[in-house]
Structure formats: structure tokens, C-alpha cells
Enzyme design. Structure first.
Site, PDB file in Angstrom:
ATOM      1  N   ASP A 100       0.865  -1.159   0.000  1.00 48.37           N
ATOM      2  CA  ASP A 100       0.000   0.000   0.000  1.00 48.37           C
ATOM      3  C   ASP A 100       0.917   1.229   0.000  1.00 48.37           C
ATOM      4  O   ASP A 100       2.082   1.136   0.398  1.00 48.37           O
ATOM      5  CB  ASP A 100      -0.864  -0.046   1.272  1.00 48.37           C
ATOM      6  CG  ASP A 100      -1.753   1.170   1.427  1.00 48.37           C
ATOM      7  OD1 ASP A 100      -2.201   1.724   0.413  1.00 48.37           O
ATOM      8  OD2 ASP A 100      -1.990   1.562   2.584  1.00 48.37           O
ATOM      9  N   ASP A 153      -1.862  -0.722   5.916  1.00 50.07           N
ATOM     10  CA  ASP A 153      -2.239  -0.276   7.266  1.00 50.07           C
ATOM     11  C   ASP A 153      -3.743  -0.369   7.505  1.00 50.07           C
ATOM     12  O   ASP A 153      -4.219  -0.043   8.596  1.00 50.07           O
ATOM     13  CB  ASP A 153      -1.769   1.166   7.506  1.00 50.07           C
ATOM     14  CG  ASP A 153      -2.503   2.178   6.633  1.00 50.07           C
ATOM     15  OD1 ASP A 153      -2.732   1.880   5.438  1.00 50.07           O
ATOM     16  OD2 ASP A 153      -2.843   3.274   7.131  1.00 50.07           O
TER      17      ASP A 153
END
Length: 207
Positions: A9, A174
Site C-alpha cells: 500500500d 495499514d
């Protein structure tokens, strides 16, 4: 377990995310309900439409101008979006370089938009004249793929494009919802918190 591909990410992992600064900047443009419209992980409304590739950057600018009641420029919209860009920790970039040297294939899988990427893919990104693409082998962005995490279609299309299998991939994100979906389809996952140093802990998932 033999990890060959590491899927990252962007916001909250490679770069830190400053949610409050983004809210502050959009409020400064006149968007009163910025807290409601801006989500830390998955955008909704015109923000989600932009990140899912349903509208262009220009269509977003026009729609946001209507919401705030005045004509906004591209640069004003871009400045507000870039409020999300917190730090670019050098330790993260050094690790990406090292992981590639160790033979891993590194790819990006990100919910993002043209405004953010205009900065991230520019030489201004890392402070040393390199864009994010300098550190990665491939980039898969929601607005280009026309799908957003946590939709498992995003993961499956990336696996297909990479011609790899879930068990040989590690996904670092996350967002707990994103990680949960990746796990369900057999991808190994690691969910560090936004801003924390994950550069040593990642090796526990690679062994």
C-alpha cells in the site's frame, strides 16, 4: 512459504498519511463537512468516484467547485489532496532498494487518484530527484484499474497481471479491512500502523 512478490500500500506504509492536514486543506477550500467526506482508508462520494476512476480529475474539480460554491483551480484541488502526504521516511525507501537487491519483486496496490500521483510520480517525491516508480517494479492504482480496496477483484486482477499465486505474495497495508480481504484469498499479510517503523518487522513475514 516462499515469498517472491511484496505488494505495498502507499499511504500509511511507504509514506505516512496526514488525515488531519487533508481535512484542514479541504475545509480551507470551503468544504464544511470534510471530516465526513474524507475516510482514512476508503473514500466515498466524489472522492470515492475519483479514486475508483468513475470520474476524471477535471470532473472532480467541477463537482467540488459546485459543493463549495466557487470555482476551484486544478492546483487548489491538488494542494488539498496532497495534504494526505505526510513524511516519506528514508528508511522505507532504503528498505525498498534493499528488498529489490535481495531478489523480491515489489509492486504497489493503492487506492489513489491523479492528483496524488502527479506528485508521487514526479522527481519531487523522495527529495533526491526520484519518483516512487524508481523504487518499484509495477504500480497498480485504483483510479486506473477502476476498482478499490477492499474489493477482492482488485487483488485478483493484480495477481493475474503479475502471473503469481497468493501464497508467494506478502501484502503490506495499514488498513485492517484490506488485509482481511487479502488474507481470505490466500495472500500473506502484514498490517503495520500508519507512521510506525515496519522495516525490521517485515522480515519476520519473509522468512
Amino acid at each position: 512459504m516462499n515469498i517472491r512478490t511484496i505488494i505495498f500500500d502507499m499511504g500509511g506504509v511507504i509514506i505516512t498519511i496526514d488525515q488531519q492536514e487533508a481535512v484542514r486543506r479541504f475545509k480551507a477550500l470551503g468544504l464544511q463537512d470534510a471530516e465526513q467526506q474524507l475516510d482514512p482508508y476508503t473514500q466515498g462520494g466524489i472522492f470515492g468516484d475519483l479514486e475508483a476512476g468513475r470520474i476524471t480529475a477535471e470532473e472532480f474539480r467541477i463537482a467540488l467547485s459546485k459543493q463549495v460554491g466557487r470555482e476551484l483551480s486544478y492546483d487548489e484541488c491538488r494542494h488539498a489532496w496532497l495534504g494526505y502526504c505526510g513524511d516519506v521516511p528514508q528508511r522505507n525507501l532504503q528498505l525498498l532498494t534493499r528488498l529489490r537487491q535481495e531478489g523480491y519483486r515489489l509492486i504497489l496496490l493503492s487506492n489513489t487518484n491523479p492528483y496524488m500521483m502527479s506528485h508521487v510520480l514526479s522527481p519531487a517525491f523522495d527529495g533526491s530527484g526520484h519518483p516512487l516508480s524508481h523504487y518499484l517494479d509495477a504500480l497498480y492504482m485504483s483510479f486506473e484499474m477502476k476498482v478499490m480496496k477492499p474489493d477482492e477483484t482488485f487483488f485478483r486482477r493484480v495477481l493475474m497481471a503479475e502471473q503469481t499465486i497468493p501464497s508467494e505474495c506478502l501484502f503490506v497495508d495499514d488498513g485492517p479491512r484490506n488485509v482481511a480481504v487479502a488474507s481470505q484469498i490466500g495472500i500473506n499479510t502484514f498490517c503495520p500502523k500508519n507512521g510506525e517503523d515496519w522495516t525490521k518487522e517485515i522480515y519476520q513475514y519473509l522468512r
